[in-house]
Scaffold this motif. Structure first.
Motif, short mmCIF file in Angstrom:
data_model
loop_
_atom_site.label_atom_id
_atom_site.label_comp_id
_atom_site.label_asym_id
_atom_site.label_seq_id
_atom_site.Cartn_x
_atom_site.Cartn_y
_atom_site.Cartn_z
N GLY A 194 23.21 70.35 16.31
CA GLY A 194 22.69 69.50 17.39
C GLY A 194 22.53 68.03 17.03
O GLY A 194 22.03 67.25 17.84
N HIS A 195 22.94 67.63 15.82
CA HIS A 195 22.76 66.23 15.41
C HIS A 195 23.99 65.38 15.76
O HIS A 195 25.05 65.91 16.10
CB HIS A 195 22.44 66.18 13.92
CG HIS A 195 21.22 66.97 13.57
ND1 HIS A 195 19.96 66.61 13.97
CD2 HIS A 195 21.08 68.16 12.89
CE1 HIS A 195 19.08 67.51 13.55
NE2 HIS A 195 19.74 68.47 12.89
N PHE A 196 23.81 64.05 15.64
CA PHE A 196 24.88 63.10 15.99
C PHE A 196 25.62 62.66 14.73
O PHE A 196 25.03 61.95 13.90
CB PHE A 196 24.27 61.84 16.63
CG PHE A 196 23.67 62.08 17.98
CD1 PHE A 196 24.43 61.95 19.13
CD2 PHE A 196 22.32 62.43 18.09
CE1 PHE A 196 23.87 62.17 20.38
CE2 PHE A 196 21.75 62.64 19.33
CZ PHE A 196 22.53 62.52 20.49
N PRO A 197 26.90 63.04 14.57
CA PRO A 197 27.60 62.65 13.35
C PRO A 197 28.32 61.29 13.49
O PRO A 197 28.92 60.99 14.52
CB PRO A 197 28.64 63.75 13.18
CG PRO A 197 28.91 64.24 14.57
CD PRO A 197 27.70 63.95 15.41
N ILE A 198 28.25 60.50 12.43
CA ILE A 198 29.03 59.26 12.37
C ILE A 198 29.91 59.32 11.13
O ILE A 198 29.42 59.61 10.02
CB ILE A 198 28.12 58.01 12.23
CG1 ILE A 198 27.20 57.86 13.44
CG2 ILE A 198 28.95 56.75 12.04
CD1 ILE A 198 26.29 56.62 13.39
N ALA A 199 31.21 59.06 11.30
CA ALA A 199 32.10 58.92 10.14
C ALA A 199 32.36 57.43 9.99
O ALA A 199 32.80 56.78 10.93
CB ALA A 199 33.40 59.68 10.37
N LEU A 200 32.04 56.91 8.81
CA LEU A 200 32.23 55.48 8.58
C LEU A 200 33.51 55.27 7.79
O LEU A 200 33.72 55.92 6.75
CB LEU A 200 31.03 54.92 7.81
CG LEU A 200 31.09 53.45 7.40
CD1 LEU A 200 29.70 52.82 7.44
CD2 LEU A 200 31.69 53.25 6.01
N LEU A 201 34.39 54.41 8.31
CA LEU A 201 35.61 54.08 7.56
C LEU A 201 35.31 52.79 6.80
O LEU A 201 34.87 51.80 7.40
CB LEU A 201 36.78 53.87 8.52
CG LEU A 201 37.01 55.01 9.53
CD1 LEU A 201 38.13 54.66 10.50
CD2 LEU A 201 37.33 56.30 8.80
N GLY A 202 35.56 52.83 5.50
CA GLY A 202 35.17 51.68 4.67
C GLY A 202 36.27 50.63 4.58
O GLY A 202 36.75 50.35 3.48
N GLY A 203 36.63 50.04 5.73
CA GLY A 203 37.66 48.97 5.72
C GLY A 203 37.24 47.83 4.80
O GLY A 203 38.07 47.25 4.09
N ALA A 204 35.94 47.51 4.78
CA ALA A 204 35.46 46.42 3.92
C ALA A 204 35.20 46.93 2.50
O ALA A 204 35.65 46.33 1.52
CB ALA A 204 34.17 45.85 4.50
N THR A 205 34.50 48.08 2.39
CA THR A 205 34.14 48.56 1.04
C THR A 205 35.37 48.93 0.20
O THR A 205 35.34 48.81 -1.02
CB THR A 205 33.16 49.76 1.13
OG1 THR A 205 33.44 50.50 2.33
CG2 THR A 205 31.73 49.30 1.16
N ALA A 206 36.47 49.31 0.89
CA ALA A 206 37.69 49.62 0.12
C ALA A 206 38.22 48.35 -0.56
O ALA A 206 38.94 48.43 -1.56
CB ALA A 206 38.75 50.21 1.04
N GLN A 207 37.87 47.19 -0.01
CA GLN A 207 38.33 45.93 -0.64
C GLN A 207 37.46 45.58 -1.85
O GLN A 207 37.83 44.75 -2.67
CB GLN A 207 38.25 44.78 0.37
CG GLN A 207 39.23 44.96 1.53
CD GLN A 207 39.05 43.87 2.57
OE1 GLN A 207 39.12 42.70 2.26
NE2 GLN A 207 38.80 44.28 3.80
N ILE A 208 36.30 46.23 -1.94
CA ILE A 208 35.40 45.97 -3.07
C ILE A 208 35.70 47.00 -4.18
O ILE A 208 35.93 46.63 -5.33
CB ILE A 208 33.91 46.11 -2.63
CG1 ILE A 208 33.62 45.26 -1.38
CG2 ILE A 208 32.96 45.78 -3.77
CD1 ILE A 208 33.71 43.77 -1.58
N GLY A 209 35.74 48.28 -3.81
CA GLY A 209 36.07 49.33 -4.79
C GLY A 209 34.82 49.97 -5.37
O GLY A 209 34.08 49.32 -6.11
#
Ligand SMILES: Nc1ncnc2c1ncn2[C@@H]1O[C@H](COP(=O)(O)OP(=O)(O)OP(=O)(O)O)[C@@H](O)[C@H]1O
Ligand SMILES: N[C@@H](Cc1ccc(O)cc1)C(=O)O
Length: 465
Positions: free
Chosen positions: A90-105
């Motif tokens: 019953g919870h709300f899922p969010i999938a975060l795509l790391g477009g920015a964090t992938a540039q950091i590593g």
């Protein structure tokens, strides 16, 4: 494949030794299925608070994926399955795509800095992993939720990309305002930093800052969606603790990190991109057949825990599957159920059908099952086979063919071994070395022939007709 043995800790005590009644929304119960390794914070008071929040009303939960490859793999799938379990509760899922964090590593678990990737590659990767996530959620709803005639609607999946909020972020504001909340000593003590500082290659300043970015992501999602829960593999605990700290500093709010055990190989290595042993969710990178085969090879020791982690069967259903398996282990009922469910979840009905057909072609040994496969499937299934293109000359014999491949040491060796029954053409043993190759008999509709010499030397002949 094994999942790390779970450590015993206080969460267990709080969850199972008091006798409160919890509703289905209490997803911390997933610990019983092996889907939770740790909770942060995990003091008894914090655990009670987390449970009260979960039971009180639907909560928002997120997990992040950096687009550092074109596709996610079955290690990441465990995180997606966890998000789905939360959605089912019953919870709300969010999938975060790391477009920015992938540039950091992310330095967690990495022995050296990641190479800097071109932006267009990261964008392509982002599209790829977004498709993976959408497909798995859609397949779950279609095959494992609606098919069980569940009347309730699942809360919708939300996909966000952190490049969205960093694009408009001023660097001076970020360092001046957010960076100020972090103490150097704490950051330096993180395991991901320590291991790298102790190594010869060291660590760039860029990767050192990664934990601040992941922490800020959570703060952003807390502010925008009241997201109080973050899920990650157990290698993510350091980053999750940073986020908890930042939200506490700015918002004084209670938030919780939940880690999932890492899926490992039988040698104990984390299954993933870096270790180079991934089974990918993108069917062009690992076919449905390869995924099916991967799970059918699960050992008897691991199969129950993997059924609990990667499938949505109830505990009672899994007990029944395991009981049946224990009665006749040679049937591999549990492994087949696991492989079937995961392949259906990732590749849908068509993918499962092709995996089952390919399995039949490989093990049933009939021409019919081979004939149904496409040329690509044959090459994929017999991927260790030597592939040879041969011109179909009129009158070419089985002996000529075996010498052209070549699958025997010499002509004499070929004649001897063929006569002794050591050559198979499309699963049929051929003992007459003078038999002439005839398209309707020896060549499959996909213009291929599968040759086997001895027990396991496979050759695929692509005929030029
Ligand atoms: N083998 C695994 N078992 C469980 N979770 C995993 C596994 N591999 C990755 N994850 C989790 O998936 C999420 C996204 O991981 P991400 O794609 O950013 O990197 P990664 O797959 O860990 O990369 P790499 O394989 O290069 O280490 C993280 O929460 C991570 O902990
Ligand atoms: N750091 C995670 C991915 C991630 C990125 C951003 C986040 O906000 C959360 C998680 C990993 O590399 O596995």
């Amino acid at each position: 494949m094994i999942i790390r043995k779970l450590s015993r800790f206080r969460l267990e005590t709080v969850l199972f030794q008091n006798h409160r009644k919890y509703s289905n929304r209490n997803v911390l119960k997933l610990r019983e299925r092996g889907l939770i390794e740790d909770l942060f914070p995990n003091t008894p008071v914090a655990v009670h608070e987390a449970i009260d929040l979960l039971v009180g009303k639907p909560q928002t939960v997120y997990a992040g994926f950096d687009p550092t490859a074109e596709s996610l793999h079955i290690g990441n799938l465990l995180i997606i399955c966890s998000l789905i379990h939360w959605q089912r509760a019953g919870h709300f899922p969010i999938a975060l795509l790391g477009g920015a964090t992938a540039q950091i590593g992310d330095p967690s678990g990495k022995t050296k800095d990641r190479d800097e990737a071109a932006l267009y590659i990261l964008e392509e990767n982002t599209d790829g992993i977004k498709r993976n996530i959408q497909t798995v959620f859609a397949n779950h709803e279609k095959y494992f939720w609606e098919k069980k005639a569940k009347a309730e609607r699942l809360q919708p999946l939300q996909i966000v990309n952190n490049s969205k909020w960093y694009e408009s972020m001023n660097v001076v504001d970020f360092i001046g305002h957010v960076g100020r909340q972090f103490r150097m000593g704490t950051m330096l003590r993180r395991e991901s930093v320590q291991t790298r500082l102790d190594s010869e290659v060291g660590m760039s300043f860029t990767e050192f800052t990664y934990q601040i970015f992941q922490a800020y992501d959570w703060l952003h999602l807390y502010r925008k969606y009241n997201c109080r829960f973050q899920i990650g593999g157990s290698d993510q605990m350091g980053n999750i603790v940073s986020g908890h700290h930042l939200i506490d500093r700015f918002e004084k709010a209670s938030v919780f990190g939940v880690t999932v055990p890492l899926v490992k190989t039988t040698h104990g290595d984390k299954l993933g991109k870096t270790a180079g042993n991934a089974v990918w969710l993108n069917p062009k990178m690992s076919s449905p057949f390869e995924m099916y085969q991967h799970f059918t090879r699960t050992t008897d020791n691991d199969v129950e825990i993997l059924l609990k982690c990667f499938t949505f069967n109830s505990d009672a259903e899994i007990d029944a599957i395991v009981r049946e398996h224990k009665n006749t282990p040679s049937k591999r009922t549990a492994q087949k159920k696991l492989a079937e469910d995961v392949t259906l979840l990732v590749h849908g009905e068509a993918g499962l059908k092709s995996a089952l057909e390919a399995t039949e072609a490989l093990y049933s040994g009939t021409i019919e099952s081979l004939s149904r496969l496409s040329a690509d499937d044959v090459t994929r299934i017999f991927k260790d086979a030597t592939v040879k293109e041969i011109f179909l000359k009129p009158g070419i014999t089985v002996l000529d063919l075996s010498l052209e491949i070549p699958c025997f040491k010499s002509q004499g060796d070929a004649i001897r071994k063929i006569e002794a029954g050591g050559l198979y053409l499309n699963h049929q043993r051929i003992t007459n070395f003078n038999e002439i190759i005839t398209p309707s008999i020896h060549i499959l509709p996909n213009k291929l022939s599968l040759i086997r010499s001895g027990k396991k030397n496979y050759y695929i002949v692509k005929w030029i007709l």
